[in-house]
Write an enzyme that holds these catalytic residues in place. Structure first.
Site, PDB file in Angstrom:
ATOM      1  N   GLU A   1       0.822  -1.213   0.000  1.00 17.34           N
ATOM      2  CA  GLU A   1       0.000   0.000   0.000  1.00 17.34           C
ATOM      3  C   GLU A   1       0.863   1.274   0.000  1.00 17.34           C
ATOM      4  O   GLU A   1       0.830   2.065   0.943  1.00 17.34           O
ATOM      5  CB  GLU A   1      -0.972  -0.008   1.185  1.00 17.34           C
ATOM      6  CG  GLU A   1      -1.944  -1.175   1.117  1.00 17.34           C
ATOM      7  CD  GLU A   1      -2.968  -1.222   2.247  1.00 17.34           C
ATOM      8  OE1 GLU A   1      -2.848  -0.415   3.201  1.00 17.34           O
ATOM      9  OE2 GLU A   1      -3.882  -2.052   2.175  1.00 17.34           O
TER      10      GLU A   1
ATOM     11  N   GLU B   1      -4.780  -8.404  -0.928  1.00 19.78           N
ATOM     12  CA  GLU B   1      -5.693  -8.399   0.208  1.00 19.78           C
ATOM     13  C   GLU B   1      -7.094  -8.204  -0.331  1.00 19.78           C
ATOM     14  O   GLU B   1      -7.309  -7.398  -1.243  1.00 19.78           O
ATOM     15  CB  GLU B   1      -5.373  -7.255   1.182  1.00 19.78           C
ATOM     16  CG  GLU B   1      -4.012  -7.339   1.846  1.00 19.78           C
ATOM     17  CD  GLU B   1      -3.760  -6.143   2.776  1.00 19.78           C
ATOM     18  OE1 GLU B   1      -4.744  -5.430   3.114  1.00 19.78           O
ATOM     19  OE2 GLU B   1      -2.594  -5.922   3.132  1.00 19.78           O
TER      20      GLU B   1
END
Length: 679
Positions: A290, A409
């Site tokens: 991220e 994810e």
């Protein structure tokens, strides 16, 4: 379309004798599982005896590759057959899906050795042989695979499905700091046995990095990560290893400390790459989790992300060994799947001109539904459009150009076993089912569920909610049917009448309704017109029993494949809220739920209708702003939400219930004191 040279896949086809090519025999070859050696198998399915309504089948598995220890064969019946009992394997069924697992005494199959099992079953109308098999989760498609020679697309497909060992080696500061035990061989054995093909191993390195200019990683930390990687690879699991919370701990400061962050990133990845350069191709490396950069526009963030992704690629490839052509995974900015972010990463990958690269994004669905905010309580057209749009974009941008995608994810953001009710259960199952279907339909994608302990209990190694895992597992191979809602609410104050739901067939055939082992009678108990399923008043009267508050009975809608869909028959009265007083730190509305459940809550000022707390929406986030306590008979209002009500003002709360509609309530604040009034 970018032209990419594809590595050849090592394959070996086994000869299939003409005697096996009968109407009652299916023979297929396929990979047995991910390991460092070539793997393949031959499956011979033969009906040995058949009579009106029953049959006996023999299944023989020949291992064509390296020896294996522990096997699981999966298939689906296409014409309604059911297994009644089996021998020499533990055979279980869920709808049309069948799984046969080895016992300890027959778990090992050497190269060119065989094992077999059999079962008795029932059939009606037809007894067609299964069209395909999966052995240890890999499609039996006539190839023998070797991780050493797989293309990027083939590697990612071999990683599907995947599981995150979340909140463990990424926990700060230590592996057990966030409530999970140490990663063990038993945990990885469980994940392997449940059918997962890969793990994502998030690792936060920050607290184990020494001072510059060397930024030496603590050897004990590197050894522990290596130990876990080795345990997983020994079990034939792919491992996606990354730098995780480093993204916000120090990498985010790259705009204001460019040279310092780049030097540290270079040093850290050089050490990781050198450590693992001779590891199996089952190890896959991910640049950064991220990526985020403080004080930048998204375009500037794209540029910083491009710089780090290129540096990561240069470092890892430069260490040689198996890193020279190991699969490398590059994230978009924030692992976001908006088209502009995908385009930016696509430009990076094009410039690198490397055919062993995968893209990665994360997916947690439409935000209001994912956290239950802004009225996002159901799996509606917004949720569906978000899923479809995401997979369409990553498919068109990457997969169509032979660049695989790892959804590193996925899930919903506020789901947790400690926060029951945030998501309506049936709507949650619809989300999981749909996401996996769209991923499979797109192809070239590996899905890695984020599990920080909310799904698998790491202490007991049991699923906290078996039904949710069953939906995960069923979704790896097939769709499941649903209805427009999973409950029928019957108002206790009114006479029972017929109630209708909409069938969501998802390409399957609706096969009827069951109450336990009893099939309900079409025409008497229910009718189907088009996609409208209607339960009759007489059936609902019987199913509601004594009409006590809550769930009176649960019936199943069964379809031709996938899992049966549960429909709950619930009796309720309109809930009753009572007056009370309290403080900002402790306030709970006395509530007689009378069989009903809260869907969501709004909070606006009574005088002008604007949202309290200055929020953009009057709907408050479930559990963060309010929390029903059904056992205690109250709705707890949280301090953060109550602090958002200005002193001296009155707020009108509107509670939305799944059965009883809307109920309003007022709260007046005076300093830190609050007065609640039922309306």
């Amino acid at each position: 379309m970018r032209q990419i040279s594809l590595r050849s896949t090592r394959a070996r086809l086994a000869a299939i004798g003409a005697a096996l090519l009968t109407a009652l025999t299916v023979s297929v070859i396929g990979a047995v599982g991910a390991s460092a050696s070539p793997q393949g198998c031959l499956v011979d399915y033969k009906v040995t005896s058949e009579w009106n309504g029953g049959f006996v089948a023999d299944v023989r598995v020949t291992n064509l590759g390296a020896p294996i220890d522990g096997w699981e064969l999966e298939w689906a019946f296409s014409s309604g057959q059911k297994v009644s009992h089996g021998w020499l394997a533990n055979i279980t069924s869920s709808g049309a899906d069948v799984t046969a697992k080895s016992y300890s005494y027959n778990s090992r199959i050497g190269t060119d050795k065989k094992t077999s099992f059999g079962f008795a079953g029932s059939w009606s109308g037809a007894n067609e042989a299964p069209e395909a098999f999966k052995l240890n989760g890999v499609t039996c498609d006539g190839t023998v695979s070797d991780p050493e020679n797989l293309t990027a697309i083939e590697t990612v497909e071999a990683m599907e499905p995947g599981w995150n060992v979340g909140n463990t080696l990424d926990a700060i500061p230590d592996e057990t700091s966030w409530g999970n035990p140490l990663i063990s061989a038993e945990l990885l054995d469980t994940i392997k046995a449940e059918g997962y093909k890969s793990i994502r191993l998030p690792v936060s390195w920050s607290d184990y990095i020494g001072e510059g200019p060397d930024y030496t990683i603590d050897q004990a930390r590197l050894d522990r990560v290596t130990e876990v990687v080795d345990m997983a690879i020994e079990r034939g699991l792919y491992v996606l290893l990354n730098v995780h919370h480093d993204s916000w701990q120090w990498i985010r400061y790259m705009p204001t400390d460019h040279d310092g962050v780049v030097a540290k990133f270079d040093a850290v990845w050089t050490q990781i790459a050198e450590n693992f350069k001779d590891h199996s191709e089952l190890l896959v490396l991910e640049s950064n989790n991220e990526p985020q950069f403080e004080g930048t526009t998204v375009e500037e963030g794209d540029a910083y992300n491009d710089e780090l992704n290129r540096l990561f690629h240069e470092i890892v490839r430069g260490t040689g060994g198996k890193n020279a052509d190991r699969l490398l995974v590059l994230p978009t900015l924030h692992t976001n799947a908006d088209q502009a972010r995908l385009d930016a990463l696509d430009a990076t990958i094009a410039a690198l001109d490397d055919d062993m690269i995968a893209a990665t994004v994360h997916f947690y669905g439409w935000w209001p539904f994912s956290v239950n905010n802004a009225g996002g309580t159901t799996y509606d057209e917004n949720v569906e459009a978000d899923i479809v749009g995401t997979f369409d974009r990553v498919g068109a941008t990457f997969v169509d150009n032979e660049i695989p995608v790892i959804i590193g994810e996925w899930g919903v953001l506020n789901y947790d076993h400690n926060r029951p009710g945030v998501h309506q259960y049936g709507e949650l199952l619809k989300f999981y089912e749909s996401v996996e279907w769209h991923a499979r339909d797109t192809g070239g994608i590996a899905m890695q569920i984020w599990d920080a302990g909310q799904f698998l209990n790491r202490e007991t190694l049991e699923w906290r909610d078996q039904t949710i895992f069953d939906y995960f597992k069923s979704g790896w191979t097939t769709r499941s049917g649903t209805t427009s809602f999973d409950s029928i609410y019957l108002d206790k104050s009114e006479a029972i009448g017929a109630e209708s739901l909409t069938l969501n067939r998802n390409g399957l055939e609706f096969e009827g309704l069951w109450d336990g082992d009893t099939e309900l009678a079409e025409g008497t108990d229910y009718t189907v017109e088009g996609d409208t399923l209607t339960l009759t008043a007489s059936a609902l009267t019987r199913l509601s029993g004594d009409r006590s508050y809550g769930v009176n009975s649960t019936i199943e809608a069964r379809f031709s494949a996938g899992l049966p869909w549960q429909i709950h028959i619930i009796t309720y009265d309109r809930p009753v809220l009572s007056d009370t007083t309290g403080t900002i730190e402790s306030f709970a509305v006395p509530t007689q739920f009378t069989g009903d459940r809260i869907a969501t809550m709004e909070s606006v000022y009574s005088d002008d209708g604007t949202p309290t707390g200055g929020d953009w929406t009057p709907f408050k986030e479930y559990w963060t702003a309010f929390q029903p306590d059904y056992d205690a008979g109250s709705v707890i209002l949280k301090p953060d939400m109550l602090n958002g009500i200005e002193d001296g003002r009155t707020a009108t709360l509107t509670f939305h219930f799944w059965g009883g509609g809307e109920i309003t309530y007022q709260i007046t604040r005076s300093g830190s004191s609050l007065t609640g009034t039922a309306l």
